[in-house]
Motif scaffolding. Structure first.
Motif, PDB file in Angstrom:
ATOM      1  N   THR A 144       0.590  -1.254  -0.177  1.00 12.12           N
ATOM      2  CA  THR A 144      -0.227  -0.044  -0.091  1.00 12.12           C
ATOM      3  C   THR A 144       1.119   1.366  -0.469  1.00 12.12           C
ATOM      4  O   THR A 144       0.590   1.503  -0.837  1.00 12.12           O
ATOM      5  CB  THR A 144      -0.868   0.066   1.272  1.00 12.12           C
ATOM      6  OG1 THR A 144      -1.956  -0.700   1.120  1.00 12.12           O
ATOM      7  CG2 THR A 144      -1.667   1.227   1.333  1.00 12.12           C
ATOM      8  N   ASN A 153      -7.497  -6.149  -4.608  1.00 18.72           N
ATOM      9  CA  ASN A 153      -6.963  -5.141  -4.795  1.00 18.72           C
ATOM     10  C   ASN A 153      -6.646  -4.780  -5.940  1.00 18.72           C
ATOM     11  O   ASN A 153      -6.845  -3.252  -6.190  1.00 18.72           O
ATOM     12  CB  ASN A 153      -5.577  -4.951  -3.249  1.00 18.72           C
ATOM     13  CG  ASN A 153      -5.079  -3.327  -3.246  1.00 18.72           C
ATOM     14  OD1 ASN A 153      -6.087  -2.755  -3.973  1.00 18.72           O
ATOM     15  ND2 ASN A 153      -3.931  -3.667  -3.564  1.00 18.72           N
ATOM     16  N   GLY A 205      -9.343  -3.976  -8.296  1.00 21.48           N
ATOM     17  CA  GLY A 205      -9.708  -2.611  -7.952  1.00 21.48           C
ATOM     18  C   GLY A 205     -11.181  -2.554  -6.809  1.00 21.48           C
ATOM     19  O   GLY A 205     -11.725  -1.150  -6.767  1.00 21.48           O
ATOM     20  N   GLN A 248     -10.156  -0.508  -3.074  1.00 18.36           N
ATOM     21  CA  GLN A 248     -10.267   1.351  -3.888  1.00 18.36           C
ATOM     22  C   GLN A 248     -10.965   1.384  -4.090  1.00 18.36           C
ATOM     23  O   GLN A 248     -11.307   2.730  -3.063  1.00 18.36           O
ATOM     24  CB  GLN A 248      -9.019   1.436  -5.086  1.00 18.36           C
ATOM     25  CG  GLN A 248      -9.183   2.795  -5.672  1.00 18.36           C
ATOM     26  CD  GLN A 248      -8.852   3.306  -6.994  1.00 18.36           C
ATOM     27  OE1 GLN A 248      -8.083   1.982  -7.669  1.00 18.36           O
ATOM     28  NE2 GLN A 248      -8.117   4.395  -7.666  1.00 18.36           N
ATOM     29  N   TRP A 249     -12.358   1.101  -4.120  1.00 20.91           N
ATOM     30  CA  TRP A 249     -13.700   1.172  -4.281  1.00 20.91           C
ATOM     31  C   TRP A 249     -14.065   1.640  -3.208  1.00 20.91           C
ATOM     32  O   TRP A 249     -14.849   3.166  -2.883  1.00 20.91           O
ATOM     33  CB  TRP A 249     -14.552   0.144  -5.377  1.00 20.91           C
ATOM     34  CG  TRP A 249     -15.937   0.772  -5.485  1.00 20.91           C
ATOM     35  CD1 TRP A 249     -16.830   1.389  -6.266  1.00 20.91           C
ATOM     36  CD2 TRP A 249     -16.702  -0.136  -4.332  1.00 20.91           C
ATOM     37  NE1 TRP A 249     -18.036   1.237  -5.342  1.00 20.91           N
ATOM     38  CE2 TRP A 249     -17.744   0.767  -4.924  1.00 20.91           C
ATOM     39  CE3 TRP A 249     -16.598  -0.736  -3.442  1.00 20.91           C
ATOM     40  CZ2 TRP A 249     -19.057  -0.396  -3.880  1.00 20.91           C
ATOM     41  CZ3 TRP A 249     -18.495  -1.140  -2.516  1.00 20.91           C
ATOM     42  CH2 TRP A 249     -18.925  -0.761  -3.081  1.00 20.91           C
ATOM     43  N   SER A 263     -12.321   1.618  -0.258  1.00 22.93           N
ATOM     44  CA  SER A 263     -12.202   3.089   1.091  1.00 22.93           C
ATOM     45  C   SER A 263     -12.546   3.809  -0.137  1.00 22.93           C
ATOM     46  O   SER A 263     -12.510   5.256   1.110  1.00 22.93           O
ATOM     47  CB  SER A 263     -10.543   2.276  -0.101  1.00 22.93           C
ATOM     48  OG  SER A 263      -9.463   1.833   0.531  1.00 22.93           O
ATOM     49  N   THR A 264     -13.074   4.400  -1.250  1.00 23.23           N
ATOM     50  CA  THR A 264     -13.369   5.559  -1.726  1.00 23.23           C
ATOM     51  C   THR A 264     -14.784   5.830  -0.310  1.00 23.23           C
ATOM     52  O   THR A 264     -15.171   6.221  -0.599  1.00 23.23           O
ATOM     53  CB  THR A 264     -13.595   5.832  -3.412  1.00 23.23           C
ATOM     54  OG1 THR A 264     -12.273   5.088  -3.765  1.00 23.23           O
ATOM     55  CG2 THR A 264     -14.508   7.007  -3.648  1.00 23.23           C
ATOM     56  N   THR A 282      -5.646  -4.127   4.757  1.00 22.53           N
ATOM     57  CA  THR A 282      -5.337  -2.523   3.637  1.00 22.53           C
ATOM     58  C   THR A 282      -6.424  -1.753   3.561  1.00 22.53           C
ATOM     59  O   THR A 282      -6.235  -0.833   2.710  1.00 22.53           O
ATOM     60  CB  THR A 282      -5.095  -4.080   2.341  1.00 22.53           C
ATOM     61  OG1 THR A 282      -4.460  -4.537   2.642  1.00 22.53           O
ATOM     62  CG2 THR A 282      -4.977  -3.193   1.337  1.00 22.53           C
ATOM     63  N   SER A 319      -5.951   1.997   3.749  1.00 22.39           N
ATOM     64  CA  SER A 319      -6.440   3.386   2.145  1.00 22.39           C
ATOM     65  C   SER A 319      -7.203   4.199   3.399  1.00 22.39           C
ATOM     66  O   SER A 319      -6.937   5.533   2.929  1.00 22.39           O
ATOM     67  CB  SER A 319      -6.768   1.664   1.129  1.00 22.39           C
ATOM     68  OG  SER A 319      -5.749   1.163   1.064  1.00 22.39           O
ATOM     69  N   ALA A 363      -5.790   8.207   2.935  1.00 20.39           N
ATOM     70  CA  ALA A 363      -6.999   9.040   1.928  1.00 20.39           C
ATOM     71  C   ALA A 363      -7.827  10.546   3.152  1.00 20.39           C
ATOM     72  O   ALA A 363      -7.722  11.249   2.256  1.00 20.39           O
ATOM     73  CB  ALA A 363      -8.334   8.053   1.159  1.00 20.39           C
TER      74      ALA A 363
END
Length: 466
Positions: free
Chosen positions: A201, A332, A335, A338-339, A341-342, A385, A389, A393
């Motif tokens: 990461t 990871n 994707g 990442q989604w 985490s957003t 993770t 993340s 962020a």
């Protein structure tokens, strides 16, 4: 079969739900299999390794992952480091060196119940960097010692005298095993997993020294405070233990002089720990360091390969750790992390908080979700993770977040009777009722989080983590 049906049902349900916008079908299907595997690891309808194999089989049968992808983590150093840690601890216990160290400390500091407890706590913490398995270290070495000493002092659940001293000693030794595991990368088998996930990461590696330095202040505060807190809220009926040093001295006399196996084990572990600490500067990684120690034990017959092969826990852990790492890695890469985490970033950001309170919210969510996990390793593999993340962020310094979440991944084992490897033996001894176990675990969890975020946060400012 009921637990297996629950595990499969969770996966089927998620599989057929429409994937959210921004998440590919492949990522969503892998999530379904991953969640099904995690539920299986929590409910254990089969041994953990078998659950992991079913998960990997499903990824390949559904063409969600290819064979090289599904088994990619078996070439990773982390699962092998964990397996070697079990083999090393087996040699340490078999040689008798662990008992000798513990009895020496107890013979010096065990005249009162509080002094005895502190001697056990700090003896266990002293050995923590050298034994990368809390189950082997706390459950295999210190639990038998603590129980023997309690029985010698007349505290026996079978006789209704568990509160005489045993309930206090058992609960304290268990709680502090979670703290000592948090203080060093090499004190718990899953800590290297957190380091590996943090590297992927952050793009940088947490060194052994950086982890230990960051955990020094909050760890010592907790190791010193917890025996005192429990002494007040869960006190022993017997305050003095004059027989404990004598019992330890008798056991030491029975052990006799330092055996050849003990000397060889001490040398092997000293070399291994030295390489764990300083090997990075000469290009020796953690697995190579562990293999050096194991090789010494094998060559000198302190332990045998047959004993390594018969260590079912090591091979089971190797299997399901590798499976979880593989699935988490491709979640990871596909994707999903990442989604996710957003989404959490958007939620936390909507509160309008600075990074410090935002990180506190993240810590609370991460910590108390551990009630759902029967293993710190499973929790790390499933959630570390994503939460790291999210923390980054939200503006949390990456190294601070990585170390804090990694250390708290051990501390949160304090909550339940199943959340970390040292819990089952101490609880199973019958000294502490289940309701009291959970009550005290929750109370202490509040103290731990406060220490790590407040005292730890101030210390991390001093050493430059933020």
């Amino acid at each position: 079969m009921k637990n297996l049906a629950i595990s499969v049902g969770v996966g089927v349900l998620v599989w057929f739900l429409p994937s959210p916008a921004g998440v590919s079908a492949q990522a969503w299907h892998l999530l379904a299999i991953f969640l099904s595997t995690i539920v299986g690891i929590i409910t254990t309808p089969l041994p953990l390794g078998a659950v992991a194999m079913l998960g990997l089989a499903t990824t390949m049968l559904t063409k969600t992952l290819t064979f090289p992808q599904a088994f990619s983590a078996f070439a990773s150093e982390i699962p092998w480091l964990i397996a070697i840690a079990f083999w090393l601890s087996g040699g340490f216990i078999k040689s008798g060196l662990g008992k000798r160290v513990a009895y020496n400390i107890v013979s010096l500091f065990g005249k009162t119940t509080l002094g005895l407890t502190y001697s056990l706590v700090f003896a266990e913490a002293l050995l923590a960097p050298a034994i990368p398995s809390v189950a082997a270290r706390s459950g295999g070495i210190f639990f038998p010692l603590a129980k023997a000493l309690c029985l010698a002092c007349g505290s026996d659940p079978a006789k209704g005298t568990e509160k005489k001293m045993g309930a206090y000693v058992m609960k304290t030794c268990f709680q502090t095993s979670c703290i000592s595991s948090a203080m060093f990368i090499t004190a718990m088998a899953a800590n290297p997993l957190a380091v590996d996930l943090a590297r992927s990461t952050l793009g940088s590696t947490i060194s052994w020294g950086a982890w230990a330095l960051a955990g020094l202040v909050p760890g010592l505060i907790c190791l010193v405070s917890v025996p005192l807190i429990l002494y007040v809220i869960y006190p022993p009926e017997m305050k003095d233990t004059p027989d404990a040093p004598k019992k330890a001295q008798e056991e030491l006399k029975a052990l006799g002089p330092l055996s050849t196996d003990e000397k060889l084990t001490a040398g092997a572990l000293a070399i291994t720990v030295g390489l764990w600490i300083f090997g990075g500067s000469i290009g020796v990684n953690a697995v190579a360091a562990a293999l050096v120690g194991l090789a010494i034990m094998l060559i000198t017959n302190v332990t045998t390969w047959k004993e390594c092969l018969s260590n079912n826990q090591a091979w089971d852990t190797l299997t399901w750790f590798a499976a979880l790492i593989a699935m988490a890695t491709f979640l990871n890469k596909f994707g999903f992390i990442q989604w996710f985490s957003t989404q959490v970033v958007n939620l936390v950001s909507s509160f309008g908080l600075a990074w410090q309170p935002a990180f506190a919210v993240i810590v609370l969510l991460y910590f108390y979700s551990h009630y759902l996990f029967a293993s710190g390793a499973a929790h790390i593999g499933a959630m570390y993770t994503a939460f790291l993340s999210v923390a980054i962020a939200c503006g949390t310094p990456g190294m601070l977040a990585a170390i804090a979440l990694g250390q708290l991944s051990n501390v949160m084992g304090c909550l339940s009777t199943y959340g970390i490897g040292s819990a089952p033996p101490y609880f199973g001894a019958g000294y502490v009722p289940q309701s009291k176990w959970y009550q005290l675990g929750f109370i202490l969890s509040i103290f731990y989080i406060a220490v790590w975020l407040i005292a730890g946060g101030a210390w991390w400012k001093v050493i430059g983590l933020w």
